[in-house]
Design a protein around this motif. Structure first.
Motif, PDB file in Angstrom:
ATOM      1  N   GLN A 100       0.863  -1.177   0.000  1.00 35.24           N
ATOM      2  CA  GLN A 100       0.000   0.000   0.000  1.00 35.24           C
ATOM      3  C   GLN A 100       0.898   1.226   0.000  1.00 35.24           C
ATOM      4  N   TYR A 101       1.144   1.776  -1.183  1.00 34.49           N
ATOM      5  CA  TYR A 101       2.110   2.852  -1.322  1.00 34.49           C
ATOM      6  C   TYR A 101       1.531   4.202  -0.894  1.00 34.49           C
ATOM      7  N   ASN A 102       0.219   4.358  -0.975  1.00 34.66           N
ATOM      8  CA  ASN A 102      -0.416   5.599  -0.542  1.00 34.66           C
ATOM      9  C   ASN A 102      -1.101   5.350   0.799  1.00 34.66           C
ATOM     10  N   PRO A 103      -0.651   5.989   1.875  1.00 38.76           N
ATOM     11  CA  PRO A 103      -1.233   5.707   3.195  1.00 38.76           C
ATOM     12  C   PRO A 103      -2.682   6.141   3.331  1.00 38.76           C
ATOM     13  N   TYR A 104      -3.197   6.945   2.364  1.00 41.26           N
ATOM     14  CA  TYR A 104      -4.567   7.444   2.446  1.00 41.26           C
ATOM     15  C   TYR A 104      -5.546   6.615   1.617  1.00 41.26           C
ATOM     16  N   ASP A 105      -5.010   5.634   0.882  1.00 41.93           N
ATOM     17  CA  ASP A 105      -5.891   4.745   0.132  1.00 41.93           C
ATOM     18  C   ASP A 105      -6.567   3.757   1.062  1.00 41.93           C
ATOM     19  N   LEU A 106      -7.745   3.294   0.675  1.00 40.53           N
ATOM     20  CA  LEU A 106      -8.416   2.250   1.430  1.00 40.53           C
ATOM     21  C   LEU A 106      -7.646   0.944   1.300  1.00 40.53           C
ATOM     22  N   ARG A 107      -7.680   0.162   2.356  1.00 41.31           N
ATOM     23  CA  ARG A 107      -7.000  -1.134   2.324  1.00 41.31           C
ATOM     24  C   ARG A 107      -7.648  -2.015   1.250  1.00 41.31           C
ATOM     25  N   PRO A 108      -6.862  -2.634   0.363  1.00 40.55           N
ATOM     26  CA  PRO A 108      -7.460  -3.472  -0.687  1.00 40.55           C
ATOM     27  C   PRO A 108      -8.159  -4.684  -0.105  1.00 40.55           C
ATOM     28  N   GLU A 109      -9.236  -5.099  -0.750  1.00 46.91           N
ATOM     29  CA  GLU A 109      -9.993  -6.248  -0.268  1.00 46.91           C
ATOM     30  C   GLU A 109      -9.270  -7.561  -0.536  1.00 46.91           C
ATOM     31  N   THR A 110      -8.325  -7.564  -1.468  1.00 40.51           N
ATOM     32  CA  THR A 110      -7.569  -8.777  -1.790  1.00 40.51           C
ATOM     33  C   THR A 110      -6.302  -8.846  -0.951  1.00 40.51           C
ATOM     34  N   GLU A 111      -6.114  -9.945  -0.238  1.00 45.52           N
ATOM     35  CA  GLU A 111      -4.920 -10.171   0.568  1.00 45.52           C
ATOM     36  C   GLU A 111      -4.054 -11.208  -0.132  1.00 45.52           C
ATOM     37  N   VAL A 112      -2.784 -10.867  -0.375  1.00 44.86           N
ATOM     38  CA  VAL A 112      -1.901 -11.719  -1.179  1.00 44.86           C
ATOM     39  C   VAL A 112      -0.739 -12.204  -0.321  1.00 44.86           C
ATOM     40  N   TRP A 113      -0.495 -13.517  -0.347  1.00 41.86           N
ATOM     41  CA  TRP A 113       0.625 -14.132   0.356  1.00 41.86           C
ATOM     42  C   TRP A 113       1.373 -15.055  -0.584  1.00 41.86           C
ATOM     43  N   ASP A 114       2.693 -15.065  -0.450  1.00 49.22           N
ATOM     44  CA  ASP A 114       3.528 -16.047  -1.155  1.00 49.22           C
ATOM     45  C   ASP A 114       3.945 -17.140  -0.178  1.00 49.22           C
ATOM     46  N   TYR A 115       3.698 -18.390  -0.546  1.00 47.79           N
ATOM     47  CA  TYR A 115       4.066 -19.549   0.270  1.00 47.79           C
ATOM     48  C   TYR A 115       5.235 -20.258  -0.405  1.00 47.79           C
TER      49      TYR A 115
END
Length: 203
Positions: A100-115
């Protein structure tokens, strides 16, 4: 010559163990602190990826490609298995990939993890996307051969448990509850000190 280059590489490893300018003594001090809190910490020894395959050890030294380390905290160590001698047969950890490069943007609904999964013979990286209200989506994004025939993960303990040997004991466990009680008590005192006084009701 080759021996001199290997000595230079060894010194570079001691003085910059994680490729971020951290000396090995500073790195291990941090690992020691983590083990006191989290029971155990895992350290991975890896090698930077190259676009083209290295043809020789001399080429690797000439290009300055050398091993480095990074740590994995217990809540990102997903699963593992050990052999009869206590060595890892395979090991899997995760890393968050959301940015999240812009601290004022809403948190994205998609959460991404690398396993990442290491075995003694190969390694794979799966990317899993979690979208609220939908089943997770997984895909293979990278893979390769493990030339070491060993899982390059070392586990450090604060104090190894005699029964749960994989977990260890935290040195802060015994003082955890008193510290929480003290924090809550001080928080209550602060709240009472700054809370506005009730207005007097004139009869």
């Amino acid at each position: 010559n080759l021996a001199e280059q290997e000595l230079i590489e060894k010194n570079a490893f001691w003085t910059n163990i994680d490729l971020h300018g951290t000396r090995i003594d500073e790195f291990m001090k941090k690992i020691f602190v983590f083990t006191q809190v989290f029971n155990f910490v895992d350290v991975v020894v890896d090698m930077p990826r190259t676009l083209d395959a290295l043809l020789s050890e001399q080429q690797r030294l000439d290009e300055g490609i050398r091993p480095y380390t990074f740590h994995i905290l217990p809540f990102n160590a997903v699963n593992w298995e050990r052999d009869a001698e206590g060595n890892f047969s395979w090991y899997r950890w995760r890393a968050p990939m959301n940015r999240q490069y812009n601290p004022y943007d809403l948190r994205p609904e998609t959460e991404v993890w690398d396993y990442t999964t290491w075995t003694r013979y190969d390694w794979q990286v799966h990317r899993i996307e979690y979208v609220r209200g939908q089943p997770p989506q997984a895909r293979l994004i990278d893979e390769g051969v493990n030339p070491l025939n060993e899982v390059p993960v070392i586990r450090f303990y604060g104090k190894q448990d005699l029964i749960e040997t994989d977990c260890g004991n935290s040195f802060t466990k015994k003082i955890g509850k008193p510290n929480i009680a003290i924090t809550n008590y001080l928080s209550l005192m602060t709240h009472q000190r700054v809370a506005p006084k009730p207005k007097e009701v004139l009869s």
